[in-house]
Design a protein around this motif. Structure first.
Motif, short mmCIF file in Angstrom:
data_model
loop_
_atom_site.label_atom_id
_atom_site.label_comp_id
_atom_site.label_asym_id
_atom_site.label_seq_id
_atom_site.Cartn_x
_atom_site.Cartn_y
_atom_site.Cartn_z
N VAL A 155 8.87 36.69 2.21
CA VAL A 155 9.23 38.14 2.95
C VAL A 155 8.55 38.50 3.99
O VAL A 155 9.12 38.97 4.87
N ASP A 156 7.20 38.46 3.86
CA ASP A 156 6.17 38.85 4.91
C ASP A 156 6.63 37.77 5.94
O ASP A 156 6.64 38.62 7.28
N SER A 157 6.92 36.85 6.03
CA SER A 157 6.97 35.87 7.35
C SER A 157 8.41 36.08 7.91
O SER A 157 8.16 36.35 9.19
N PHE A 158 9.46 36.66 7.06
CA PHE A 158 10.57 37.19 7.67
C PHE A 158 10.36 38.33 8.37
O PHE A 158 11.05 38.49 9.51
N VAL A 159 9.72 39.14 7.80
CA VAL A 159 9.54 40.63 8.43
C VAL A 159 8.83 40.45 9.77
O VAL A 159 9.27 41.13 10.80
N ARG A 160 7.78 39.60 9.67
CA ARG A 160 7.15 39.35 11.00
C ARG A 160 8.00 38.89 12.22
O ARG A 160 7.48 39.03 13.46
N LEU A 161 9.08 38.29 11.97
CA LEU A 161 9.98 37.68 12.98
C LEU A 161 10.66 38.72 13.83
O LEU A 161 11.29 38.61 14.82
N ARG A 162 10.80 40.11 12.94
CA ARG A 162 11.64 41.10 13.51
C ARG A 162 13.08 40.63 14.08
O ARG A 162 13.48 41.03 15.12
N GLN A 163 13.47 40.04 13.05
CA GLN A 163 15.05 39.65 13.32
C GLN A 163 15.94 39.95 12.03
O GLN A 163 15.34 40.23 10.97
N GLU A 164 17.09 40.18 12.25
CA GLU A 164 18.23 40.56 11.39
C GLU A 164 18.45 39.24 10.39
O GLU A 164 18.64 39.22 9.21
N VAL A 165 18.56 38.03 11.08
CA VAL A 165 19.23 36.80 10.28
C VAL A 165 18.53 35.71 11.09
O VAL A 165 18.30 35.67 12.33
N VAL A 166 17.96 34.90 10.21
CA VAL A 166 17.13 33.72 10.61
C VAL A 166 17.65 32.43 9.98
O VAL A 166 17.94 32.27 8.73
N PHE A 167 18.18 31.60 10.60
CA PHE A 167 18.67 30.27 10.14
C PHE A 167 17.65 29.09 10.43
O PHE A 167 16.79 29.11 11.14
N SER A 168 17.55 28.27 9.47
CA SER A 168 16.79 27.15 9.87
C SER A 168 17.32 26.13 10.89
O SER A 168 18.65 26.35 11.33
N ALA A 169 16.48 25.58 11.54
CA ALA A 169 16.83 24.66 12.40
C ALA A 169 16.69 23.29 12.41
O ALA A 169 15.43 22.76 11.59
N GLU A 170 17.08 22.13 13.13
CA GLU A 170 16.45 20.71 12.93
C GLU A 170 16.63 20.17 14.39
O GLU A 170 17.31 20.70 15.21
N VAL A 171 16.26 18.81 14.33
CA VAL A 171 16.18 18.06 15.71
C VAL A 171 17.44 17.45 15.87
O VAL A 171 17.68 16.89 16.92
#
Length: 261
Positions: free
Chosen positions: A90-106
C-alpha cells in the motif's frame, strides 16, 4: 514479516477451481500476511473469454460494496507470487500518487498501434494485476464495459479491451511487470532498478529454463520458499476455507513432485 497494518487493503482474485499455480499464489499471500479473498470458486465458466470479461463485472460488483477510498489489489489466480506485506504494497501504491495502476509488460497484446511512444521497456498494459482506489477502478471498469458493448467482437479478453480504452483515454498509469536481470540478482528488476512486491509470471513457458514455466524456476528465490504455510484460513466467497479445501497441500514448503522447483 509483520501481519499488523495501519493501512486498509482489500485484496482479491477470481478462481473457479484449481488453476495453474494457484496453490503457490495462495501460499505466498499467506506468508506475507495478505488477506486474500477468493471469488467464484466452483462457478461454471464456459470459455476463457467469458472468464476474462466476467471478472470485470465481478470486480465492479465487489468494488461497489466497499468504501470508494479503499485501496484494492487484484491479481490473476494462477501465476502470481508476492514478496511484500500490506504495509509495503500500500505504501508503494500511495507513493505513486495515482488512482489506478496496472502492471505492464514488454509484449503487446491488443491495440499495439495505439500505445504512446516511449523508450520504457514495459510499454504495454497487462490485466493480470492492478491496484487502485475502489471508486476510481469501478468507474474505469464501467467505462470499459460500456465501450466493449458498443464494439462487440473486437477483443476476446479483458486485456485487449482494457488496453484499448487505456490508450484512448489515458486515465491510468502503467506499473512495472516482471523482468529479471539474471539469477545472480534474484527478484531484481534491472529495467526499473527495483525489487517488485508483486510478481506476475505471465508469458510463454517455452521461454523458461524450467519445463513447467518461469514461476517454478524463480519461486525458490522468495524468502518463504520451503517454509511451512501459516495455519490461516482463506475467505472464499462468504466462507472461510483451508488450503486443503482449495486442493493444496497443508505444507507447501515440502517438495512434492508436481511442485518441486
Amino acid at each position: 514479516v509483520s501481519t499488523q497494518s495501519t493501512w486498509e487493503l482489500f485484496f482479491f482474485t477470481v478462481l473457479h477451481g484449481p488453476y495453474q499455480y494457484h496453490c503457490d499464489m495462495l501460499q505466498s499471500a499467506l506468508h506475507n500476511g495478505l488477506p486474500i479473498h477468493v471469488f467464484g470458486w466452483g462457478a461454471q465458466v464456459h470459455s476463457a473469454a467469458n472468464l476474462s470479461l466476467v471478472r470485470l463485472q465481478f470486480a465492479i460488483d465487489i468494488l461497489s460494496s466497499i468504501s470508494p477510498e479503499t485501496v484494492v489489489l487484484f491479481v490473476d489466480g494462477g501465476d502470481v507470487l508476492f514478496h511484500g506485506n500490506i504495509e509495503t504494497i500500500v505504501d508503494s501504491f500511495v507513493r505513486l500518487r495515482q488512482e489506478v495502476v496496472f502492471s505492464a509488460e514488454v509484449n503487446c497484446f491488443g491495440p499495439c498501434h495505439l500505445y504512446p511512444n516511449t523508450t520504457a521497456p514495459h510499454r504495454y498494459l497487462n490485466a493480470g494485476s492492478w491496484i487502485g482506489r475502489a471508486g476510481a477502478v469501478a468507474r474505469f471498469f464501467q467505462a470499459v464495459l460500456v465501450w466493449h458493448a458498443a464494439h462487440p467482437g473486437l477483443y476476446y479478453s479483458d486485456q485487449g479491451v482494457l488496453a484499448h480504452v487505456f490508450c484512448l483515454e489515458h486515465e491510468t498509469m502503467l506499473g512495472a511487470n516482471r523482468l529479471f536481470c539474471d539469477e545472480k540478482q534474484p527478484l531484481y528488476n534491472c529495467a526499473t532498478n527495483t525489487t517488485p512486491l508483486v510478481f506476475h509470471f505471465n508469458g510463454a513457458t517455452r521461454k523458461s529454463r524450467h519445463p513447467r514455466g518461469p514461476l517454478i524456476q524463480w519461486k525458490r528465490h522468495f524468502w518463504w520458499y520451503r517454509h511451512p504455510t501459516p495455519n490461516r484460513t482463506i475467505l472464499v466467497d462468504s466462507a472461510n476455507r483451508t488450503m486443503s479445501d482449495l486442493g493444496c497441500s497443508a505444507v507447501m514448503g515440502t517438495c512434492r513432485k508436481r511442485n518441486c522447483g
